[in-house]
Structures are given as structure tokens and as C-alpha cells.
Design an enzyme around this catalytic site. Structure first.
Site, mmCIF file in Angstrom:
data_model
loop_
_atom_site.group_PDB
_atom_site.id
_atom_site.type_symbol
_atom_site.label_atom_id
_atom_site.label_comp_id
_atom_site.label_asym_id
_atom_site.label_seq_id
_atom_site.Cartn_x
_atom_site.Cartn_y
_atom_site.Cartn_z
ATOM 1 N N CYS A 123 -46.575 79.789 19.517
ATOM 2 C CA CYS A 123 -46.209 79.100 18.269
ATOM 3 C C CYS A 123 -47.353 78.255 17.712
ATOM 4 C CB CYS A 123 -44.990 78.223 18.505
ATOM 5 S SG CYS A 123 -43.628 79.142 19.186
ATOM 6 N N HIS A 264 -43.982 73.113 13.075
ATOM 7 C CA HIS A 264 -43.472 74.392 13.566
ATOM 8 C C HIS A 264 -41.947 74.302 13.554
ATOM 9 C CE1 HIS A 264 -42.461 77.791 15.858
ATOM 10 N NE2 HIS A 264 -42.250 77.149 16.995
ATOM 11 N N ASN A 294 -36.799 80.557 14.300
ATOM 12 C CA ASN A 294 -38.135 80.251 14.806
ATOM 13 C C ASN A 294 -38.982 81.528 14.731
ATOM 14 O OD1 ASN A 294 -40.392 79.850 16.413
ATOM 15 N ND2 ASN A 294 -39.288 78.800 18.055
HETATM 16 C C1 LIG Z 1 -31.873 76.056 23.068
HETATM 17 C C2 LIG Z 1 -31.252 74.771 22.548
HETATM 18 C C3 LIG Z 1 -30.791 74.943 21.105
HETATM 19 C C4 LIG Z 1 -30.032 74.460 23.409
HETATM 20 O O1 LIG Z 1 -29.397 73.279 22.939
HETATM 21 P P1 LIG Z 1 -28.870 72.204 23.995
HETATM 22 O O2 LIG Z 1 -28.216 71.140 23.222
HETATM 23 O O3 LIG Z 1 -30.068 71.828 24.824
HETATM 24 O O4 LIG Z 1 -27.814 73.014 24.799
HETATM 25 P P2 LIG Z 1 -27.733 73.259 26.376
HETATM 26 O O5 LIG Z 1 -28.756 74.254 26.799
HETATM 27 O O6 LIG Z 1 -27.714 71.925 27.078
HETATM 28 O O7 LIG Z 1 -26.296 73.915 26.502
HETATM 29 C C5 LIG Z 1 -25.100 73.199 26.199
HETATM 30 C C6 LIG Z 1 -23.918 74.122 26.408
HETATM 31 O O8 LIG Z 1 -23.892 75.092 25.353
HETATM 32 C C7 LIG Z 1 -23.861 76.404 25.912
HETATM 33 N N1 LIG Z 1 -24.615 77.302 25.027
HETATM 34 C C8 LIG Z 1 -25.928 77.663 25.101
HETATM 35 N N2 LIG Z 1 -26.219 78.483 24.091
HETATM 36 C C9 LIG Z 1 -25.105 78.646 23.368
HETATM 37 C C10 LIG Z 1 -24.788 79.377 22.213
HETATM 38 N N3 LIG Z 1 -25.686 80.124 21.568
HETATM 39 N N4 LIG Z 1 -23.524 79.304 21.727
HETATM 40 C C11 LIG Z 1 -22.585 78.552 22.326
HETATM 41 N N5 LIG Z 1 -22.821 77.847 23.439
HETATM 42 C C12 LIG Z 1 -24.056 77.889 23.945
HETATM 43 C C13 LIG Z 1 -24.480 76.274 27.273
HETATM 44 O O9 LIG Z 1 -24.054 77.326 28.105
HETATM 45 C C14 LIG Z 1 -23.989 74.922 27.704
HETATM 46 O O10 LIG Z 1 -22.648 75.079 28.161
HETATM 47 P P3 LIG Z 1 -22.116 74.218 29.416
HETATM 48 O O11 LIG Z 1 -22.218 72.786 28.988
HETATM 49 O O12 LIG Z 1 -20.739 74.711 29.562
HETATM 50 O O13 LIG Z 1 -23.023 74.548 30.560
HETATM 51 C C15 LIG Z 1 -32.252 73.582 22.620
HETATM 52 O O14 LIG Z 1 -32.449 73.176 23.951
HETATM 53 C C16 LIG Z 1 -33.594 73.951 22.039
HETATM 54 O O15 LIG Z 1 -33.746 74.136 20.850
HETATM 55 N N6 LIG Z 1 -34.652 74.023 22.886
HETATM 56 C C17 LIG Z 1 -35.950 74.455 22.468
HETATM 57 C C18 LIG Z 1 -35.928 75.925 22.163
HETATM 58 C C19 LIG Z 1 -37.219 76.611 22.397
HETATM 59 O O16 LIG Z 1 -37.690 76.741 23.499
HETATM 60 N N7 LIG Z 1 -37.853 77.104 21.325
HETATM 61 C C20 LIG Z 1 -39.091 77.755 21.410
HETATM 62 C C21 LIG Z 1 -40.154 76.716 21.483
HETATM 63 S S1 LIG Z 1 -41.342 76.808 20.291
#
Ligand SMILES: CC(C)(COP(=O)(O)OP(=O)(O)OC[C@H]1O[C@@H](n2cnc3c(N)ncnc32)[C@H](O)[C@@H]1OP(=O)(O)O)[C@@H](O)C(=O)NCCC(=O)NCCS
Length: 337
Positions: A123, A264, A294
């Protein structure tokens, strides 16, 4: 007036004379994703800001997107492709293992004079590319360059993994940069960073030399992108804030001098949280992840292009481009448009 030159100003600067972007026609909405994996529009929109993303068909490739974006940027710059001296394509979803995606762009544009290469910094690739061009122009070695960020992440996403497949989209953005003696205009400052210790946070392991296509994979999922969302989320906010603060300091600028932050587009919540810590008002932060997801190296030039076209960035504005991604990698450019 603040000292924008960080010491003695160079004789030449790299000025953006053209910008363009392109996304495939086909789209995928959150509701459509909800039919593929256990997710919902509500979950995706609230956690990430994404509503829809553009996805390539089987017949579309990274070079095709890059070429379209490049043509638009060249038209805007009114520069003949035959005059181009350098083409850099920032991508982690290249056309082939080799030759570079940039070779296909060169061929399609007829840019016979240019030397060309791909840049793999995930990225952060586009902003890394701008910093390379900045050095080439400040040293007065080259007159012009084309930098493209182009990705087809949909081709390495596991469409059964709801934690990652909701995040990404395809697209391309391009800048034409030209060497100029025109005072302060252009890229003023760049800062780039990497942390290879954290490579596992974001990766796609096959097919490289560690896991060649000729050998059966122990874990077939290695052909897909793997992310540790939480870790990336926290690191991204920290590094974005840190990088912007150090860039402002290096340029002797304050947050009030900034007309627009183009980050980004990895997650609207990450951008909003970083902006809040920086005390940047909402109107100075551009977010278009809602329509693209993204798009990795393509996200900054796509956002920049849209921002200028909608009148939110004007000539003379001070803009910060900031990125964070796999590697880990991060960095920023401060520029006067
Ligand atoms: C991926 C991302 C949106 C997840 O959001 P979050 O708030 O951290 O969510 P979590 O991973 O803690 O998951 C929370 C819950 O939602 C669930 N969940 C994950 N993806 C889901 C989806 N698409 N739909 C519904 N539920 C989902 C998980 O299983 C978890 O359930 P649980 O509490 O029962 O275990 C966030 O962490 C993010 O944007 N990270 C950076 C992404 C990245 O790497 N981008 C590339 C970098 S440039």
C-alpha cells in the site's frame, strides 16, 4: 510564511502536472458480499466505511488498469508518452512474475525512451515511488516521470474469508511529474519507513521462491492474502500520526498550514481516528473508501485525482499524502500542488 524547503531549497522540484485514475466497471456491493459470506452491509459500513468496491473481470488485468490511468494523467499533463523518461508501477498484484507490469505499460503507451520498473511496497508503493522521482528531479537527472499505483487485489483475496474479503477492491491511479524551477511548487518533503519484523501482519505467501507454483502447498490458503486486522489497525494509526507529525516538523509547518490530508484508504475508522489525534478538521481529510474499498498502491492517486476533480484540492494547496501497508511499510510526501 513558513519555511517549506527544509534547509536550502533544491534548484529543481518534482511537480505534478497530470493525474488520472481508473477503476473497472464491475462493482460488488456489501449486500452482494452478504450473499457470499456471513456478513452484512451494516457491519462492513460501520467498521470500515466501505459500501461498494470495483472488481476486475477474468479478462481484465493490472496492466490494463494502469494503462488507462496513465493515459488520463498524460492527457492532463499534455505530455506525449514518447517523451517519458521513467515509468514506475507500484503494485503487489503484477501482470506476471516478470517482466514488470511497467513493461506492458511502456509498450501500450509507446514510451520508447523510458526505463521502467515495478515497485513492491504494498500500500505504500505509490508514495515510495514519488519519493524516488523527487530525488531524481532534485538532482536534475531526469525531466519527467510517470508513477502509477495499480492493483487487482480481488485476484488474491479469499472470497470465503469474511475478515479480509470485505476490505479490498481493484483500481489504478497515476501522476505525471515534471522537473521545474518554479519556486516552491511540487514535492517538498518525503519520509519513508519499513519494519520487516512485522511481515506476518499482512502477506500473500504463494507463489514466490519460498512457495513456488511448481510445488504443492501444505496450506492451500497461502495463495490468498492473510491479514491480522487488529494488529494492522493499531499500527496504522500510530504510524500515520507519527509520520505526519514528523513531516510537519521537518517542513516547519503546523497542522493549520495543511489544506488536505490524503491518506491510504484502508479503513475510514483508521483515517478518522488518526485525524482526530492530529486535530485535523473533517473538511481537511479526504475519504473515498466508501466507493472503492482498499485498493492498496492505487488508493492515494485515486483519492488525489477525485479530490482535485471535485475542487477540494486547488493549485497552491499544501497536501500531505500518507500511507501504511504490508512490509510493514509507511511514509508520507508533503507537496504544494
Ligand atoms: C478488519 C477490520 C475491519 C476488523 O474490524 P474489528 O473491529 O477489528 O473486528 P474484529 O476483527 O475484532 O472482529 C469482531 C467480530 O466481528 C466478526 N467479523 C469479522 N469480520 C466480519 C464481517 N465481515 N462481517 C461480520 N462479522 C465479522 C469477527 O469474527 C468477530 O466476531 P467475535 O467477536 O464473535 O469473535 C479492522 O481490524 C481493520 O480494518 N484492520 C485493518 C485492515 C487491514 O489490514 N487492511 C490492510 C492494511 S493496508
Amino acid at each position: 510564511m513558513n519555511n517549506l524547503t527544509t534547509g536550502r531549497p533544491p534548484a529543481y522540484r518534482a511537480v505534478i502536472t497530470g493525474h488520472g485514475s481508473f477503476a473497472p466497471e464491475k462493482t460488488l456491493t456489501n449486500d452482494e458480499l452478504g450473499k457470499m459470506v456471513d456478513t452484512s452491509d451494516e457491519w462492513i459500513a460501520t467498521r470500515t466505511g466501505i459500501k461498494v468496491r470495483h472488481i476486475t473481470t477474468d479478462n481484465e488485468s493490472t496492466a490494463m488498469l494502469a494503462i488507462e490511468a496513465a493515459k488520463r494523467a498524460l492527457a492532463e499533463a499534455n505530455l506525449d508518452a514518447e517523451e517519458l523518461e521513467i515509468i514506475i508501477v507500484a503494485t503487489v498484484t503484477p501482470e506476471m512474475v516478470f517482466p514488470s507490469t511497467a513493461s506492458f505499460v511502456q509498450r501500450a503507451l509507446g514510451a520508447k525512451k523510458a526505463w521502467v520498473f515495478d515497485l513492491a511496497a504494498a500500500c505504500s508503493g505509490f508514495v515510495y515511488g514519488l519519493s524516488i522521482v523527487q530525488q531524481f528531479m532534485e538532482s536534475s537527472r531526469y525531466k519527467n516521470a510517470l508513477v502509477i499505483g495499480a492493483e487487482t487485489l480481488s485476484k488474491i483475496v479469499d472470497w470465503t474469508d469474511r475478515t479480509s474479503c470485505i476490505l479490498f477492491g481493484d483500481g489504478a491511479g497515476a501522476f505525471v511529474l515534471e522537473r521545474s524551477r518554479d519556486g516552491r511548487k511540487g514535492i517538498i518533503y518525503s519520509t519513508m519507513h519499513s519494519d520487516g519484523d512485522r511481515w506476518e501482519a499482512l502477506n500473500c505467501q504463494a507463489y514466490g521462491s519460498r512457495h513456488p507454483a511448481s510445488r504443492e502447498l501444505e496450506d492451500p490458503k497461502k495463495i490468498y492474502m492473510q491479514i491480522k486486522g487488529r494488529e494492522v489497525y493499531q499500527q496504522a494509526i500510530r504510524r500515520i500520526v507519527e509520520t505526519i507529525n514528523s513531516s510537519l516538523k521537518a517542513c516547519d509547518l503546523t497542522i493549520d498550514d495543511i489544506s488536505m490530508l490524503i491518506s491510504h484508504q484502508m479503513n475510514a475508522r483508521i483515517i478518522e481516528s488518526a485525524s482526530k489525534r492530529l486535530e485535523l478538521p473533517n473538511e481537511k481529510v479526504f475519504i473515498n473508501i466508501g466507493e472503492y474499498g482498499n485498493t492498496s498502491a492505487a488508493s492515494v492517486p485515486i483519492a488525489f485525482d477525485e479530490c482535485v476533480r471535485t475542487g477540494r484540492i486547488k493549485r497552491g494547496d499544501i497536501v500531505i499524502l500518507v500511507v501504511f501497508g504490508a512490509g510493514l511499510t509507511w511514509g508520507a510526501n508533503v507537496l504544494e500542488f
